[in-house]
Motif scaffolding. Structure first.
Motif, PDB file in Angstrom:
ATOM      1  N   SER A 293       2.071   9.548  32.829  1.00 41.09           N
ATOM      2  CA  SER A 293       1.714   8.783  31.630  1.00 41.09           C
ATOM      3  C   SER A 293       2.822   7.814  31.230  1.00 41.09           C
ATOM      4  CB  SER A 293       1.436   9.737  30.460  1.00 41.09           C
ATOM      5  OG  SER A 293       1.158   8.989  29.291  1.00 41.09           O
TER       6      SER A 293
ATOM      7  N   TYR B 157      -8.087  10.653  33.195  1.00 36.44           N
ATOM      8  CA  TYR B 157      -6.847  10.028  33.651  1.00 36.44           C
ATOM      9  C   TYR B 157      -7.087   8.549  33.957  1.00 36.44           C
ATOM     10  CZ  TYR B 157      -4.853  14.738  34.494  1.00 36.44           C
ATOM     11  OH  TYR B 157      -4.382  16.019  34.355  1.00 36.44           O
TER      12      TYR B 157
ATOM     13  N   TRP C 150      -1.093  13.365  36.749  1.00 40.81           N
ATOM     14  CA  TRP C 150      -1.143  11.950  36.377  1.00 40.81           C
ATOM     15  C   TRP C 150       0.094  11.637  35.552  1.00 40.81           C
ATOM     16  CZ3 TRP C 150      -1.767  10.020  31.252  1.00 40.81           C
ATOM     17  CH2 TRP C 150      -1.959   8.637  31.156  1.00 40.81           C
TER      18      TRP C 150
ATOM     19  N   PRO D  14      -9.255  15.883  33.813  1.00 38.60           N
ATOM     20  CA  PRO D  14      -8.744  14.909  34.792  1.00 38.60           C
ATOM     21  C   PRO D  14      -9.608  13.666  34.919  1.00 38.60           C
ATOM     22  CG  PRO D  14      -9.696  16.820  35.902  1.00 38.60           C
ATOM     23  CD  PRO D  14      -9.624  17.167  34.454  1.00 38.60           C
TER      24      PRO D  14
END
Length: 429
Positions: A320, A282, A318, A279
């Motif tokens: 994308s 991200y 997250w 993470p």
């Protein structure tokens, strides 16, 4: 008597030094000036002063009834009852020192990290702190900014004493011998007012960011069914007479793509696609990506939601928009089958606590494929999904724009401080 050209040059140099303060050495004599100055002060040079001539060591014992304050690395002094784990705490209220209003207090072990602040009121501070009482020609607000400069922190570190970096201590006797470059009290005050006004703008913008985030959080609690409920408490007008949300397993709405570990030799600072191994990777900014690799199987596609399934950060998601992202084993990609990808992302944000609870039952925090795919929830029609996603995405856009403005203000302050204080390589200790 006529002066030679060489003599004229020396005289001219002395006149310039007198005007700008550049090139003169010694305690109390003009030395340097910053690149940016307010017009009324341009004829006055800055001078080097020993810190002890600017601040006295206040060693007054605490008084009953005064509030207790602690210093922080970023926010100056903060009242004890509003302290969180990031602050240098006062464990024991007994034996505290007194800091008078406008004193500067610093943690003798943490000053080199920037843990200092100006006392907003008469208060108590930890006995581990040094309390600096400003003399008449020292503006505490100015020196609070000066002490936060990276080059000043390095200077303070060089005068600290200790066997290891973690145990360095800056005692007053050592602090008092440190040469500090400063302007007249009037210019100190003007610089402090300027930077304080920027701080106020930063604080106001930070509040705006938090207001947007709080508004979105509250709206999400209304737009999605709460735990144990089958319908949301708020629906858009055009869907109020439509059918109820349907109970489904998440497996009917998404596909799940597992990540694949890459050894260090298979990724580098340049390549075809980003490689996210956790993470902390991200980011929506291409320039912030540090790991790249070649195209392969098990890659996230545009509009996929990446979810952390192993280790710290379990449940963090997250969205994308990159053409492709290679994922490590710590991540999986969630891909919508038929509904709105943005809706799925927003839905998963509401389940972060649930994912954390599921992952905490393992020796190493982790989610299995079944933990995700067998999750049951209620889902609306694709049209209502899109309407909800559009609403929440617009708030995300506001948060992003407000955050970017906040970051820009912080960069502006950093650049301003670099201009308002002399360049560190020019300052002679």
């Amino acid at each position: 008597m006529r002066m030679s050209s060489k003599g004229k040059g020396k005289a001219k140099g002395k006149a310039a030094a007198k005007t700008t303060g550049i090139g003169m050495k010694g305690e109390g004599k003009a030395t340097l000036v910053p690149k940016l100055r307010f017009p009324q002060f341009r004829r006055e040079g800055w001078v080097k002063r020993k810190a002890g001539s600017l601040f006295a060591n206040r060693i007054t014992k605490g008084e009953q009834g005064l509030p207790i304050y602690s210093v922080t690395t970023h926010n100056g002094m903060v009242k004890r009852d509003s302290i969180d784990r990031n602050f240098y705490d006062i464990e024991d209220a007994s034996g505290n020192k007194k800091a008078c209003k406008n004193d500067i207090a610093y943690n003798m072990m943490r000053m080199w990290q920037g843990a200092s602040g100006v006392a907003p009121v008469d208060c108590l501070v930890s006995p581990a702190y040094i309390v600096l009482a400003p003399r008449k020609d020292a503006d505490p607000a100015f020196f609070q900014f000066l002490f936060k400069l990276p080059e000043t922190l390095l200077l303070l570190t060089s005068h600290s004493r200790g066997l290891t970096k973690d145990r360095l201590r800056l005692y007053y006797d050592n602090f008092a011998r440190i040469p500090l470059l400063c302007p007249t009290p009037a210019e100190q005050q003007r610089i402090a007012e300027c930077l304080s006004s920027v701080d106020e703008m930063i604080a106001a913008q930070a509040r705006k960011v938090e207001e947007f985030k709080t508004h979105k959080k509250g709206l999400m609690q209304e737009l999605f069914p709460r735990e144990g409920e089958t319908r949301p408490r708020l629906r858009f007008r055009e869907f109020r007479k439509k059918k109820e949300w349907e109970p489904k397993r998440l497996s009917s709405e998404i596909d799940l793509i597992s990540g694949m570990h890459l050894p260090p030799e298979q990724y580098s600072p340049a390549g075809d696609v980003p490689y996210f191994s956790g993470p902390s990777d991200y980011t929506d900014e291409i320039k912030s990506i540090t790991k790249w690799t070649k195209r392969s199987a098990n890659m996230a596609a545009p509009d996929d939601t990446l979810i952390t399934v192993k280790g710290s950060g379990v449940g963090e998601v997250w969205y994308s928009t990159f053409p492709a992202v290679a994922m490590g084993r710590q991540l999986m990609a969630i891909r919508s089958k038929q509904g709105s990808s943005r809706f799925i992302f927003q839905f998963l944000l509401t389940k972060k606590t649930r994912f954390e609870d599921l992952g905490s039952g393992n020796l190493i925090p982790g989610l299995s494929r079944a933990d995700i795919l067998e999750m049951e929830a209620h889902f609306p029609s694709p049209a209502e999904q899109q309407r909800i996603a559009d609403c929440l995405s617009s708030l995300d856009t506001l948060v992003t724009a407000a955050t970017q403005k906040l970051d820009a203000l912080k960069l502006h302050k950093k650049a301003l401080m670099q201009q308002l204080f002399p360049a560190p390589e020019e300052v002679e200790a």
